[in-house]
Enzyme design. Sequence first.
Site, PDB file in Angstrom:
ATOM      1  N   HIS A 134      30.672  48.175 -59.243  1.00  0.00           N
ATOM      2  CA  HIS A 134      30.363  47.357 -59.796  1.00  0.00           C
ATOM      3  C   HIS A 134      29.488  47.298 -60.548  1.00  0.00           C
ATOM      4  CE1 HIS A 134      28.364  43.581 -59.384  1.00  0.00           C
ATOM      5  NE2 HIS A 134      28.850  42.768 -58.489  1.00  0.00           N
ATOM      6  N   ASP A 211      27.363  52.413 -52.481  1.00  0.00           N
ATOM      7  CA  ASP A 211      27.460  51.542 -52.749  1.00  0.00           C
ATOM      8  C   ASP A 211      28.320  50.853 -51.457  1.00  0.00           C
ATOM      9  OD1 ASP A 211      27.108  49.062 -53.663  1.00  0.00           O
ATOM     10  OD2 ASP A 211      28.059  48.453 -55.058  1.00  0.00           O
ATOM     11  N   GLN A 214      30.107  46.506 -50.437  1.00  0.00           N
ATOM     12  CA  GLN A 214      31.461  45.353 -49.833  1.00  0.00           C
ATOM     13  C   GLN A 214      32.209  46.057 -47.843  1.00  0.00           C
ATOM     14  OE1 GLN A 214      33.268  43.285 -50.616  1.00  0.00           O
ATOM     15  NE2 GLN A 214      31.516  42.572 -52.586  1.00  0.00           N
ATOM     16  N   LYS A 237      26.750  39.273 -48.216  1.00  0.00           N
ATOM     17  CA  LYS A 237      27.825  39.577 -47.817  1.00  0.00           C
ATOM     18  C   LYS A 237      28.255  39.967 -46.709  1.00  0.00           C
ATOM     19  CE  LYS A 237      27.889  41.380 -52.436  1.00  0.00           C
ATOM     20  NZ  LYS A 237      28.723  39.584 -53.350  1.00  0.00           N
ATOM     21  N   CYS A 375      32.772  41.216 -62.225  1.00  0.00           N
ATOM     22  CA  CYS A 375      31.381  42.040 -62.353  1.00  0.00           C
ATOM     23  C   CYS A 375      32.517  43.118 -62.084  1.00  0.00           C
ATOM     24  CB  CYS A 375      30.470  41.680 -61.329  1.00  0.00           C
ATOM     25  SG  CYS A 375      29.668  40.328 -61.214  1.00  0.00           S
TER      26      CYS A 375
END
Lengths: 417, 149
Positions: A134, A211, A214, A237, A375
Site C-alpha cells: 500500500h 503491515d 488488512q 479495518k 492506493c
Amino acid sequence: MTSAAQAAPANERTYDVQRIRQDFPILAQQVHGHPLVYLDNAATTQKPRAVLAALEHYYATDNANIHRGVHELSSRATTRYEEARAAVRAFLNAADDREIIFVRGATEAINLVADSFGRRLRAGDEIIVSTMEHHSNIVPWQMLCERTGAVLRVVPIDDAGEFMMDEYEQLLSPRTRIVGIVHQSNSLGTVNPVREIAARAHAAGARVLVDGAQAAPHQLLDVRALDADFYVLSGHKMYGPTGIGVLYGKRDLLESMPPYQGGGDMILSVSFEKTVYNKLPYKFEAGTPHIAGPIGLKAAIDYMQAVGLERIAAHEHELLAYGTELLAEIPGLRMIGTAAQRSSVLSFVIEGIHPHDIGTILDREGIAIRTGHHCAQPVMARYGVPATARASLAMYNSRADVEALARGLKKTIEVFS
Amino acid sequence: MDDLRDLYQEVILDHGKHPRNFRKAPAANRSAHGYNPLCGDQVEIFLELDAAGVVQDISFQGSGCAISTASTSMMTQALKGKTLAEARALFEQFHALITGTGEPDPEKLGKLAVFSGVREFPNRAKCATLAWHTMCAALENRAEPVSTE
C-alpha cells in the site's frame, strides 16, 4: 444478551452469518431501492453494536483525561484505556503491554518507525519493500531515503501476485536495515509468508515491519511466532473506530528508539535545562490520545474473539472460494491476484468495461465495491491496468452477497452490450 | 435501472467504445494533460488553433471510463471549427448541464445534451468534465497537468 458473538459457542461448527449481521445495524438498509450489499471491507469495515455501545458508554459515563487526574472519572478513563492496551497485546500475542503504542492509524505507525527507527539510517543503507505494498508502506520509506540518502529496493511479484522469495534473497545484503512487508495485500488479497520473510531479514541483520492492516480481521495473529520486529494495525479495518491504530514493536527495539513527537504525556519532567522522556509506551504517545479509540477497538477485538478468528477465517475462505467460482462464469472477467495463499479480496477487470463504470452500475443495485488503484499504483502498473474493481469480504458477508455481486456484474455487461 | 439508462445512453456507450478523433493531431500547437487521481483516468488533448483563434483540429489520447471517453470524444466533435470564445461558452453550458447549476440552453448544447443523466450521479461529474478542463488548459497552453482533485 442477544448478540451472536455471545450466543454462539466457540466450538459450534455452524457459522450463523444471519445472527452476526444482526449485530451490525448499518447492514439493515436499502440503497437505491435494494438491500445493501457491502463489499468494500478492505477500505473500511462496519461496526458492531458492541463497538458503538462502548463508545457511547465511555462518553456518557467515564469521559475524562487520562494518566493525570486524581478524580474518579480520570481513574476510570485511564483504566479503560490501559485495558484496551492489554486487549491488543493479547490479540497480537505480544509479550508485554509496553510494546503496544496507540497511534492514529497504520499509516502513522509506519511513519513513526520511519521517523524514529529511521534516524539510525545513513547514506548507502538499504530499505526493502515489495511491489504489492500500500502507498502507506512505500511513501514513508521514500521520504526516509530522501532525508538520509538510503536506497529503496523493491521485491517484485509474479503474475499470480505472489512475493518472489528468490528475488528477495538477492536483494538482502549487509546494507539492508529494514524490510517493510504487507501481511495481506489490500489490492490482491495475497497473504505473504512473513515468518519466512522475517527470518531471512534477521539472518541478514535487518529489522522487519509488517503491515497488518488488512490481515488483522481475517486471521489469528501471533507477532512472536512471526518474529516481527514491528507490526501495525488499523482500527477501522477490524470493526473498530477510525482514527485509532496500533504500533507493536519489540520492547528492546522501542527502548532504543528516540521519541516521535514531543509534548505532554511523553515526558517525566520538563525544564528548560533538561527534559526527561517518559518510559514505554508513553514515550511514543505525546499529547492527549484518542481515548475513545482504543476503547472502541477493544470492543471490536472482544467481538471478533467471541465469534472466533479461526471460525471467521474459515467462513471467509469458503466465501472467497464461492465468489471466485461465480466470477469465473462472468464472460470477459479477469481476476487480478490469484495467489495460492489469498484471503478476502476479489480484484478483477472486465474486458471493455472500465472499473469505474462497473462500480456505478453495481451501486445502483445497492452493491458497494471499490474501484480504482486502491492506493497501490505499483500493483496496477505491474498488471498494466489503470484500475481494478475490488470486492472485499468481512465476517458478516454471506453467500447471498457474492451471488448479488455476480448478478450485478451480469447486469453491467448487459448495459454495455 | 432507468437512471442508469439515462446515464449510459446508446450514444455515450458508442462513443465510449469507439471514440472519435482518438489520435494525435499532427499539426497541434496546443496540448494539455488531464488526470483524475480518483479513478486513474488520463487524457491528453491536442489542439490546432489557427491565427484567428479557430479550432482547426482537435483530438485526444488516453484511457478512461465510458463517461470520460465519450465526453472527450463528443467534445472534440463539438469544438471543431469553433472559436476560443465559443469553446469556453460551450464549456459553461456543459458544466451547467452536468452540475445542475444554471439553465443550460439545449440548442447550444446540441448532441452534448445526452450527458444530462450525469446530474443524477454527482460522483461521476468529474469523469464528464475532465476533458473540458483539460481543453481549457490546452487553450491557455498551461504546462502543469490538470487534476480533478
